[in-house]
Design an enzyme around this catalytic site. Structure first.
Site, PDB file in Angstrom:
ATOM      1  N   SER A 144     -43.961  50.241 -74.672  1.00  0.00           N
ATOM      2  CA  SER A 144     -43.880  51.339 -73.718  1.00  0.00           C
ATOM      3  C   SER A 144     -44.674  52.507 -74.287  1.00  0.00           C
ATOM      4  CB  SER A 144     -42.412  51.740 -73.514  1.00  0.00           C
ATOM      5  OG  SER A 144     -42.301  53.009 -72.897  1.00  0.00           O
ATOM      6  N   TYR A 157     -33.959  53.683 -76.613  1.00  0.00           N
ATOM      7  CA  TYR A 157     -35.054  52.842 -76.114  1.00  0.00           C
ATOM      8  C   TYR A 157     -36.325  53.095 -76.920  1.00  0.00           C
ATOM      9  CZ  TYR A 157     -38.229  50.689 -72.705  1.00  0.00           C
ATOM     10  OH  TYR A 157     -39.169  49.900 -72.094  1.00  0.00           O
TER      11      TYR A 157
END
Length: 292
Positions: A144, A157
């Site tokens: 990401s 995350y």
């Protein structure tokens, strides 16, 4: 001329929806054979039907990547059916939102590590001997933008995505010279189910008005990364500005992240062009009760 991926065998984890589904369909359009892995038997069956409608062969293998036995069964099923594996796309994972001080932060981190990082490592370790035996292979690890720059409220995350980035960088150097390529993909906010259950007001501030990428765009980027042997892909390109700022100075990175919380600035940078994440998923995605 035959397609670049004609008859290549591509294993996709987390293939039952979202980016995994889009990646599978993108490779199917290129003539690849697909091995589809995810926990949801019903959802896998639907994706397999879509792959077959595109004229590609498909094998569905219900798999929990946190289970070593399930991972071994996945790789064995792929090699038994097709005799080889040419591309592994590590996409399975989860994401949690919450402050560092929240009571669930540590548990959220453990869950995300187990599914999104250790599961990826387990599948990769099982596939690498196949690649070495056949003398070639490609590994794509889905990270990401937050694998290079963390945002507030997405600490658990981001920690895991940084781990995915480090794993990819280390692995790429370890397999250098063995005709095994490693690509890390760093998408910004994407229109998947990942954050469906998160209240809009609880989203990381820059995400609240950001227009998400489509899963199809990410799927096409994955195919291109393998075709062109790209080591790292950041989507959209404008997100590279944030990562460059972070590389120069954390202060600059934080200033850019703060600037993105203001819709006019995000719009000027092309990051807020229409519907928000929640507006997009409410109109385009299947019900969340159909789990991955």
């Amino acid at each position: 001329m035959p397609a670049f991926f004609k008859n290549k065998v591509v294993v996709v984890t987390g293939a039952s929806r979202g980016i995994g589904q889009a990646v599978a369909l993108a490779f199917a359009r290129e003539g690849a054979h697909l091995v589809l892995a995810a926990r949801s038997v019903d959802r896998l069956a639907l994706v397999e039907q879509e792959v077959r409608r595109l004229g590609a062969e498909a094998l569905s293998v219900p798999t929990d990547v946190t289970s070593p036995d399930a991972v071994a069964a996945l790789v064995d099923a792929a090699t038994s059916r097709f005799g080889r594996i040419d591309v592994l796309v590590n996409n399975a994972g989860i994401g949690k939102v919450g402050d560092v001080e929240s009571a669930t932060f540590t548990d959220d981190l453990h869950q995300t590590l187990r599914a999104s990082l250790f599961g990826m490592i387990s599948v990769t370790q099982r596939v690498l001997p196949v690649f070495r035996a056949q003398g070639s292979g490609a590994i794509v690890n889905m990270s990401s933008v937050m694998g290079r720059k963390a945002f507030a409220r997405f600490g658990s995350y981001a920690i895991v995505m940084h781990g995915v980035s480090a794993f990819s960088d280390s692995l790429r150097q370890e397999v250098a010279g063995g005709n095994i390529q490693v690509s890390a993909i760093h998408p910004a906010l994407t229109a998947t189910d990942l954050l469906r259950e998160v209240d809009e007001a609880e989203m990381p501030p820059p995400f609240r008005h950001m227009t998400p990428l489509s899963s199809d765009a990410v799927g096409r980027a994955v195919v291109a990364a393998v075709r062109h042997r790209r080591r790292r892909v950041v989507l959209p390109r404008m997100a590279n500005m944030l990562l460059l700022g972070e590389a120069l100075s954390p202060r600059i990175g934080d200033l850019i992240a703060t600037a993105l919380t203001h819709r006019p600035i995000a719009a000027a940078l092309g990051m807020s062009r229409g519907q928000t994440y929640h507006q997009t998923i409410s109109t385009t995605l299947r019900p969340a009760r159909q789990s991955r």
